[in-house]
Structures are given as structure tokens and as C-alpha cells.
Design a protein around this motif. Sequence first.
Motif, PDB file in Angstrom:
ATOM      1  N   ARG A 102     -18.155  36.903  -9.789  1.00 46.29           N
ATOM      2  CA  ARG A 102     -19.282  36.130 -10.325  1.00 46.29           C
ATOM      3  C   ARG A 102     -19.655  36.648 -11.711  1.00 46.29           C
ATOM      4  N   LEU A 103     -20.382  35.806 -12.416  1.00 51.75           N
ATOM      5  CA  LEU A 103     -20.980  36.165 -13.695  1.00 51.75           C
ATOM      6  C   LEU A 103     -22.489  36.166 -13.533  1.00 51.75           C
ATOM      7  N   GLU A 104     -23.144  37.163 -14.127  1.00 52.65           N
ATOM      8  CA  GLU A 104     -24.601  37.264 -14.071  1.00 52.65           C
ATOM      9  C   GLU A 104     -25.131  37.342 -15.501  1.00 52.65           C
ATOM     10  N   ARG A 105     -26.232  36.638 -15.745  1.00 49.76           N
ATOM     11  CA  ARG A 105     -26.766  36.561 -17.109  1.00 49.76           C
ATOM     12  C   ARG A 105     -28.124  37.233 -17.203  1.00 49.76           C
ATOM     13  N   ASP A 106     -28.244  38.152 -18.150  1.00 49.56           N
ATOM     14  CA  ASP A 106     -29.539  38.703 -18.561  1.00 49.56           C
ATOM     15  C   ASP A 106     -29.566  38.581 -20.077  1.00 49.56           C
ATOM     16  N   LYS A 107     -29.737  39.649 -20.804  1.00 51.48           N
ATOM     17  CA  LYS A 107     -29.607  39.576 -22.263  1.00 51.48           C
ATOM     18  C   LYS A 107     -28.134  39.409 -22.640  1.00 51.48           C
ATOM     19  N   THR A 108     -27.269  39.990 -21.822  1.00 53.39           N
ATOM     20  CA  THR A 108     -25.832  39.810 -21.966  1.00 53.39           C
ATOM     21  C   THR A 108     -25.291  39.252 -20.650  1.00 53.39           C
ATOM     22  N   ILE A 109     -23.978  39.179 -20.534  1.00 57.76           N
ATOM     23  CA  ILE A 109     -23.339  38.688 -19.313  1.00 57.76           C
ATOM     24  C   ILE A 109     -22.640  39.860 -18.628  1.00 57.76           C
ATOM     25  N   THR A 110     -22.876  39.982 -17.350  1.00 59.22           N
ATOM     26  CA  THR A 110     -22.161  40.969 -16.553  1.00 59.22           C
ATOM     27  C   THR A 110     -21.156  40.246 -15.672  1.00 59.22           C
ATOM     28  N   ALA A 111     -19.889  40.633 -15.806  1.00 57.50           N
ATOM     29  CA  ALA A 111     -18.824  40.063 -14.984  1.00 57.50           C
ATOM     30  C   ALA A 111     -18.499  41.039 -13.867  1.00 57.50           C
ATOM     31  N   ARG A 112     -18.504  40.558 -12.642  1.00 62.71           N
ATOM     32  CA  ARG A 112     -18.167  41.387 -11.485  1.00 62.71           C
ATOM     33  C   ARG A 112     -16.830  40.899 -10.923  1.00 62.71           C
ATOM     34  N   PHE A 113     -15.913  41.847 -10.736  1.00 66.49           N
ATOM     35  CA  PHE A 113     -14.536  41.521 -10.394  1.00 66.49           C
ATOM     36  C   PHE A 113     -14.211  41.847  -8.945  1.00 66.49           C
ATOM     37  N   SER A 114     -13.078  41.309  -8.491  1.00 67.51           N
ATOM     38  CA  SER A 114     -12.691  41.443  -7.090  1.00 67.51           C
ATOM     39  C   SER A 114     -12.333  42.871  -6.701  1.00 67.51           C
ATOM     40  N   ASP A 115     -12.033  43.729  -7.672  1.00 66.02           N
ATOM     41  CA  ASP A 115     -11.698  45.116  -7.347  1.00 66.02           C
ATOM     42  C   ASP A 115     -12.923  46.017  -7.311  1.00 66.02           C
ATOM     43  N   GLY A 116     -14.118  45.404  -7.413  1.00 68.21           N
ATOM     44  CA  GLY A 116     -15.351  46.173  -7.345  1.00 68.21           C
ATOM     45  C   GLY A 116     -15.867  46.660  -8.680  1.00 68.21           C
ATOM     46  N   THR A 117     -15.110  46.467  -9.756  1.00 66.11           N
ATOM     47  CA  THR A 117     -15.562  46.887 -11.076  1.00 66.11           C
ATOM     48  C   THR A 117     -16.433  45.806 -11.702  1.00 66.11           C
ATOM     49  N   ALA A 118     -17.132  46.180 -12.774  1.00 61.92           N
ATOM     50  CA  ALA A 118     -17.984  45.238 -13.508  1.00 61.92           C
ATOM     51  C   ALA A 118     -17.864  45.536 -14.994  1.00 61.92           C
ATOM     52  N   GLN A 119     -18.144  44.538 -15.813  1.00 62.20           N
ATOM     53  CA  GLN A 119     -18.078  44.723 -17.261  1.00 62.20           C
ATOM     54  C   GLN A 119     -19.149  43.868 -17.929  1.00 62.20           C
ATOM     55  N   GLU A 120     -19.784  44.451 -18.929  1.00 61.02           N
ATOM     56  CA  GLU A 120     -20.794  43.734 -19.696  1.00 61.02           C
ATOM     57  C   GLU A 120     -20.149  43.178 -20.959  1.00 61.02           C
ATOM     58  N   VAL A 121     -20.369  41.891 -21.199  1.00 60.23           N
ATOM     59  CA  VAL A 121     -19.787  41.239 -22.384  1.00 60.23           C
ATOM     60  C   VAL A 121     -20.850  40.353 -23.034  1.00 60.23           C
ATOM     61  N   ASP A 122     -20.533  39.915 -24.252  1.00 56.44           N
ATOM     62  CA  ASP A 122     -21.469  39.041 -24.970  1.00 56.44           C
ATOM     63  C   ASP A 122     -21.228  37.566 -24.672  1.00 56.44           C
ATOM     64  N   PHE A 123     -19.983  37.201 -24.434  1.00 53.34           N
ATOM     65  CA  PHE A 123     -19.688  35.811 -24.057  1.00 53.34           C
ATOM     66  C   PHE A 123     -18.356  35.753 -23.326  1.00 53.34           C
ATOM     67  N   VAL A 124     -18.083  34.579 -22.732  1.00 56.16           N
ATOM     68  CA  VAL A 124     -16.919  34.393 -21.870  1.00 56.16           C
ATOM     69  C   VAL A 124     -16.193  33.116 -22.279  1.00 56.16           C
ATOM     70  N   ILE A 125     -14.877  33.178 -22.322  1.00 56.85           N
ATOM     71  CA  ILE A 125     -14.044  31.988 -22.528  1.00 56.85           C
ATOM     72  C   ILE A 125     -13.229  31.775 -21.260  1.00 56.85           C
ATOM     73  N   VAL A 126     -13.315  30.580 -20.702  1.00 54.18           N
ATOM     74  CA  VAL A 126     -12.602  30.262 -19.465  1.00 54.18           C
ATOM     75  C   VAL A 126     -11.385  29.405 -19.806  1.00 54.18           C
ATOM     76  N   GLY A 127     -10.219  29.899 -19.432  1.00 60.71           N
ATOM     77  CA  GLY A 127      -8.976  29.154 -19.645  1.00 60.71           C
ATOM     78  C   GLY A 127      -8.134  29.174 -18.387  1.00 60.71           C
ATOM     79  N   ILE A 128      -8.534  28.434 -17.384  1.00 64.18           N
ATOM     80  CA  ILE A 128      -7.868  28.474 -16.076  1.00 64.18           C
ATOM     81  C   ILE A 128      -7.163  27.157 -15.769  1.00 64.18           C
ATOM     82  N   GLY A 129      -6.744  26.470 -16.802  1.00 67.73           N
ATOM     83  CA  GLY A 129      -5.973  25.254 -16.606  1.00 67.73           C
ATOM     84  C   GLY A 129      -6.778  23.992 -16.833  1.00 67.73           C
ATOM     85  N   ILE A 130      -6.101  22.859 -16.715  1.00 65.35           N
ATOM     86  CA  ILE A 130      -6.738  21.561 -16.918  1.00 65.35           C
ATOM     87  C   ILE A 130      -6.455  20.650 -15.734  1.00 65.35           C
TER      88      ILE A 130
END
Length: 399
Positions: free
Chosen positions: A210-238
Motif C-alpha cells: 500500500r501507499l500512505e500519504r502524509d507530507k510525503t508518501i510512504t510505500a510499504r512493500f510485501s517483504d515488510g520494508t517501507a520507503q518514504e518518497v516524494d512521488f510515485v510513477i505507476v507503470g504496470i501495463g495498459i
Amino acid sequence: MQKLVIAGGGQAGFALAAKARSLCPDSEITLICEEPDLPYQRPPLSKKYLRNEMAREQLYLRPEGYYADQGITLIRGHSARKIDRDAKRLLLDTQALAYDQLALTTGARPRRLPPAVGGDLPGVYYLRNVQDVDRMAPEFQAGRRVLVIGGGYIGLEAAAVAANSDLSVTLVEMAPRILQRVAAPETSDFFRTLHQTRGVDIREGIGLDRLERDKTITARFSDGTAQEVDFVIVGIGIEPNDALARDAGLPCDGGIVVDKYGRTSDRNIWAAGDCTRLPYRENMIRLESVQNAIDQAEAVAANMLGQETDYVPNPWFWSDQFDVKLQIAGLNTGYDRVVVRQAARGGQSNWYFQGERLLAVDAMNDPRGYMIGKRLIEAGRSPEQAQVSDPDADLKALL
């Protein structure tokens, strides 16, 4: 006078309108564009246009005056809503158009993350049209952090532009390797190394929870890790825009099903481009490429006007990432062996075989390998695999 109506103002719609006009000067042609812009080319969106190296007007396939000069009625900013097959009318949001022949060139749309995962949060971007890029472009400031979701060509191209803009780039791919759906491990290895040497953090075999939004975006991954980023680009097909056809009762199967002429099950309705599923060899496939959009659309234009010429695709694709130009000829579906050929100045080509039959070539900074591979595939000829792998062998001799 025939009334030709074309629903969809992308590359296929434009090519179909232009070809129909050249073949039939007296036909009445109407081209419907859902977007407010003139029909434009999409490949530069994720490259030169995003980098602000190309003005918006340079994207346009033709200037506005072209359509009036050619007698093509261009309806912009309106979408087709329903096909009345009995009355042979296309209903728009504001009017109804009568047709003798109708062409559906409705293209495709980005596959989106579910809202429950955070797919609609501010700062989450999808890349398909010029408005998408205009919204995203202000984020590209040196030092900012971006997460790219998806390790296909769309995601990798976006990651390359971001890294070249001095952003901190992380790319996650749920599959065990990038490009797994479309390329051999040898091609994945080439591009993984390319991106990693340019500072892109590639993480394979990791899904997004999932992605969570506060002042920045926190991405939580399936391996239990998380990362804070400023923005996200989604490219998972059309996904193909086939709802208009499906609602009209036309057969759809992951795209609008057409025959070898580009005709649907309704003799007065045709389709071309990314929205179609078409015959290729023994299979029904969907080709997501500019080349197919143009070639299929031009063939459909001729067939709409009375010809009955088979459309036989000769697939080719390309992708630009950093200083590497990838050129692909053919389709690798069903390959059982990959022969790697090293080229000059770090280039490489990967040749896909099924038994002894050459199916496709991925050429990275190897235009000669691409050109010869493409000619062999189109001629239905297969080279000796030992010759292909020998860097001292003259490729031209394969012809």
C-alpha cells in the motif's frame, strides 16, 4: 458519398483518416478525439517532452490547418458513448453521427492501482497522455525521491528520465525479474546492469502492499520494508479501451476481436491499433506499438473502402533508456533458446529461436543486428545459430 466515422484520435485514428482521404477524395471523414489536443505522437511523452526538450506543438502529427485542408472534420474534447448498430449512428456526449463505415481506434489506458492500495493518492502518477506528463513534470526536480512501480518498458523509461534528472530513483517489480513478461533473462540482465550503473535502485520480486500519504508518501512493500518518497510513477501495463465495442455486442477478448482485414463481427464496423486483438500466425494477439497502430490503420482504411487485403503484421518496437536504444523485431512468443551476439562499443543483440526458427531479435545499441534480424524474420529465413553467436562473423552474410 461514404460517411466514414473514426472514434479515437490517437496514432491509429490519425493514420486511418489520412490514408482514407488519400484513397477516396470524395468520402466524408470525421475524426473524434476525446482529448482537447490535436492528434499527437505519444512516444516522446516519457522522454523529450517530459524532459522539456520538446514543445507541445512538436508532438502534433499535423498542424490544425491540415484537417481543414484535407476535408477531415475534427471533433476534439468529446467522447463516443454508444454505438447504435441498427441505425448506424455513433452517439457522442453532445451529438449523434450517422456513418456508413465506423472505425474504432480507441487505444488503451494505463492499468491503475486500486484505491484501497493508494492508487488515487495525490502524488501518484500514471503515464499515458500529455495531460499526465504536464501534471507530473513539476515533480522532476534534482534531489527529489521517486518510486517507480513496474519493471516493464514504461517503468524503465520513466526511471531513466528521472535518474538523468538527478532524482533518487527506486524501481520495484513484483515479478522475479524486470521485463519478465516481454523479454528473455539476457535482455533483463542487460537493462538491470544499465540502470544500476546509473544509480537506479532496482528491487525485483517485491510487491507493493500500500501507499500512505502524509507530507510525503510512504510505500510499504510485501517483504515488510517501507520507503518514504516524494512521488510515485505507476507503470504496470495498459488495458485496451474496448468498452464501446463490448457494449455494442461486438466480440471482445482482451481487446476488440477483428479478422485479417481489421473487420469486427459487424460488417460496417472496423478497429485498429492498441484496442484490437488480431490474427498473427496461428494465434490472436494484441500489439502495443506505434508501428502496428499505423500499419493496421492504413490497411483498415483501404479495406473500409472496398479492398480486401490481409493485414499481416511485421512487429517491431523500440525503447530509449539513458544512452541505449533498444530495437526489437518480431515476437518472441514460444522461444526455447536465446543466442547472444556481442556488438561494437558495448552493444548486444539477443536472438530468439524456436528450434531452428528465428522468431525475434532484441538489439541494444546494435542497429546492424536489428536491421539484419528484421529482414530475416520478414523473409521467413533463419540463420545458423553458430554464425549469430560468432562476433567475428559478418552478419550481412546471413542475408
